[in-house]
Design a protein around this motif. Sequence first.
Motif, short mmCIF file in Angstrom:
data_model
loop_
_atom_site.label_atom_id
_atom_site.label_comp_id
_atom_site.label_asym_id
_atom_site.label_seq_id
_atom_site.Cartn_x
_atom_site.Cartn_y
_atom_site.Cartn_z
N GLY A 19 0.81 -1.21 0.00
CA GLY A 19 0.00 0.00 0.00
C GLY A 19 0.85 1.26 0.00
N THR A 20 0.17 2.38 0.24
CA THR A 20 0.87 3.66 0.34
C THR A 20 1.61 3.69 1.69
OG1 THR A 20 -0.99 4.67 1.46
CG2 THR A 20 -0.97 4.82 -0.96
N PRO A 21 2.58 4.60 1.86
CA PRO A 21 3.26 4.70 3.16
C PRO A 21 2.27 4.83 4.32
CG PRO A 21 4.43 6.02 1.56
CD PRO A 21 3.20 5.50 0.85
N GLU A 22 1.22 5.62 4.13
CA GLU A 22 0.24 5.81 5.20
C GLU A 22 -0.49 4.51 5.52
OE1 GLU A 22 -2.69 8.78 4.40
OE2 GLU A 22 -3.38 8.74 6.50
N GLU A 23 -0.91 3.79 4.48
CA GLU A 23 -1.60 2.51 4.71
C GLU A 23 -0.68 1.53 5.44
OE1 GLU A 23 -4.50 2.75 0.74
OE2 GLU A 23 -2.59 1.68 0.63
N ILE A 24 0.58 1.50 5.06
CA ILE A 24 1.52 0.54 5.64
C ILE A 24 1.82 0.88 7.10
CG2 ILE A 24 3.93 -0.27 5.54
CD1 ILE A 24 1.98 -1.48 3.39
N THR A 25 2.03 2.16 7.41
CA THR A 25 2.37 2.50 8.80
C THR A 25 1.16 2.34 9.73
OG1 THR A 25 2.10 4.82 8.17
CG2 THR A 25 4.33 4.03 8.40
N ASN A 26 -0.06 2.27 9.16
CA ASN A 26 -1.25 2.07 10.00
C ASN A 26 -1.76 0.64 9.97
OD1 ASN A 26 -1.56 4.77 10.90
ND2 ASN A 26 -2.25 5.34 8.85
N ASN A 27 -1.06 -0.24 9.27
CA ASN A 27 -1.54 -1.62 9.11
C ASN A 27 -1.17 -2.44 10.36
OD1 ASN A 27 -1.17 -4.49 8.43
ND2 ASN A 27 -1.78 -3.87 6.37
N SER A 28 -2.16 -3.00 11.04
CA SER A 28 -1.88 -3.66 12.32
C SER A 28 -1.01 -4.91 12.15
CB SER A 28 -3.19 -4.00 13.04
OG SER A 28 -3.99 -4.79 12.20
N ASP A 29 -1.14 -5.64 11.03
CA ASP A 29 -0.27 -6.81 10.80
C ASP A 29 1.19 -6.37 10.67
OD1 ASP A 29 -2.44 -8.45 10.76
OD2 ASP A 29 -2.62 -8.49 8.55
N VAL A 30 1.39 -5.24 9.96
CA VAL A 30 2.75 -4.74 9.74
C VAL A 30 3.34 -4.25 11.06
CG1 VAL A 30 4.16 -3.03 8.53
CG2 VAL A 30 2.21 -4.10 7.36
N ILE A 31 2.50 -3.58 11.86
CA ILE A 31 2.98 -3.06 13.15
C ILE A 31 3.42 -4.23 14.03
CG2 ILE A 31 2.28 -1.88 15.28
CD1 ILE A 31 0.44 -0.13 13.39
N SER A 32 2.62 -5.30 14.09
CA SER A 32 3.01 -6.38 15.01
C SER A 32 4.17 -7.21 14.46
CB SER A 32 1.81 -7.27 15.38
OG SER A 32 1.22 -7.77 14.22
N ALA A 33 4.28 -7.35 13.14
CA ALA A 33 5.37 -8.19 12.60
C ALA A 33 6.68 -7.43 12.48
CB ALA A 33 4.97 -8.73 11.22
N TYR A 34 6.61 -6.09 12.31
CA TYR A 34 7.82 -5.38 11.93
C TYR A 34 8.00 -4.05 12.67
CZ TYR A 34 11.29 -3.15 8.89
OH TYR A 34 12.39 -2.51 8.40
N LEU A 35 7.00 -3.19 12.56
CA LEU A 35 7.20 -1.83 13.05
C LEU A 35 7.20 -1.76 14.57
CD1 LEU A 35 5.05 0.19 10.52
CD2 LEU A 35 7.48 -0.35 10.45
N GLY A 36 6.71 -2.83 15.23
CA GLY A 36 6.69 -2.86 16.68
C GLY A 36 8.08 -2.80 17.29
N GLY A 37 9.11 -3.08 16.49
CA GLY A 37 10.49 -3.02 17.00
C GLY A 37 11.15 -4.38 16.95
N GLY A 38 12.39 -4.43 17.46
CA GLY A 38 13.10 -5.70 17.54
C GLY A 38 13.89 -6.07 16.32
N HIS A 39 13.86 -5.25 15.27
CA HIS A 39 14.66 -5.57 14.10
C HIS A 39 15.95 -4.75 14.11
CE1 HIS A 39 12.62 -1.92 12.76
NE2 HIS A 39 13.69 -1.73 12.00
N HIS A 40 16.91 -5.21 13.32
CA HIS A 40 18.18 -4.50 13.23
C HIS A 40 18.49 -4.23 11.78
CE1 HIS A 40 18.84 -5.61 17.39
NE2 HIS A 40 18.41 -6.80 17.06
N ALA A 41 19.03 -3.04 11.53
CA ALA A 41 19.39 -2.70 10.15
C ALA A 41 20.59 -3.53 9.70
CB ALA A 41 19.71 -1.22 10.06
#
Length: 242
Positions: free
Chosen positions: A220-242
């Motif tokens: 989706g668009t950046p806005e859709e992605i940053t508000n997507n609950s699946d994305v938040i729990s799998a990725y944006l919630g934290g715990g990843h490393h660059a």
Amino acid sequence: MIQHLLLISHVSKHFGGNVAVSDVSFAVEEKQIFGLIGPNGAGKTTLFNCITGFFPTTSGDVIFDNKKINTLRPDEVCKLGMARTWQRVKPLGSLTVLENVMVGAFSITNTTREAEIIAREQLQMVELTDYTTKSAGSLSIGLKKKLELARVLATRPKMLLLDEICGGLNHTETDIILDIIRNIRIKGATIVFIEHDMKAVTSICDRIVVLNSGEKLAEGTPEEITNNSDVISAYLGGGHHA
Ligand SMILES: Nc1ncnc2c1ncn2[C@@H]1O[C@H](COP(=O)(O)OP(=O)(O)OP(=O)(O)O)[C@@H](O)[C@H]1O
Ligand SMILES: [Mg+2]
């Protein structure tokens, strides 16, 4: 009809029993800046390797500019106008900055004179003209990333696949690279951009695909992605490393 420059159609890549990419489909339109994000090990770089001929796909097709390219070699894919940068930049350290970019230019010309003209143009594009005669190995990471961009630009690509081109850079260096990417698009190229820095991704991308464990989790668009609950729990919630 919308013209897709790149079509990823049900692409899977297995390494033995490890499914690195699983049935992923999406389309990139001409002149888009398209983001590919997801946790470490999600399959982003593997997908780039499948698109650019470094790995054969296990199944599915990659269509670029209306041609099936997933059975081609990397040099053949490059000749069609697709260029990629590497997550770990590896310039030819003993050559100068100019010579490194000329190596890229030799994929579209046979003459040294023309290769030098093309290389100097690209060094200007990435603001590296002051470093032309320096040895590539002596550059800082920020400048090496610019050199990597100039090297692929010298192949005059229709599409650039950028694998964490801002990885390891500070905010100021990242902003400079983002401006260069915007200028590359203005000149007519299409960009697919792998990046962990969400501020960078959302500020520059028109559209984003999220991979998770090899599968497409969202698009989706950046806005859709940053508000997507699946994305938040799998990725944006934290715990990843660059
Ligand atoms: N050449 C290879 N041989 C075997 N397994 C591989 C190979 N390349 C990647 N993999 C596996 O494929 C999966 C996806 O890795 P990949 O490097 O594509 O992830 P990524 O999304 O780019 O991660 P990162 O954000 O850390 O760069 C991982 O399980 C990795 O171990
Ligand atoms: Mg990667």
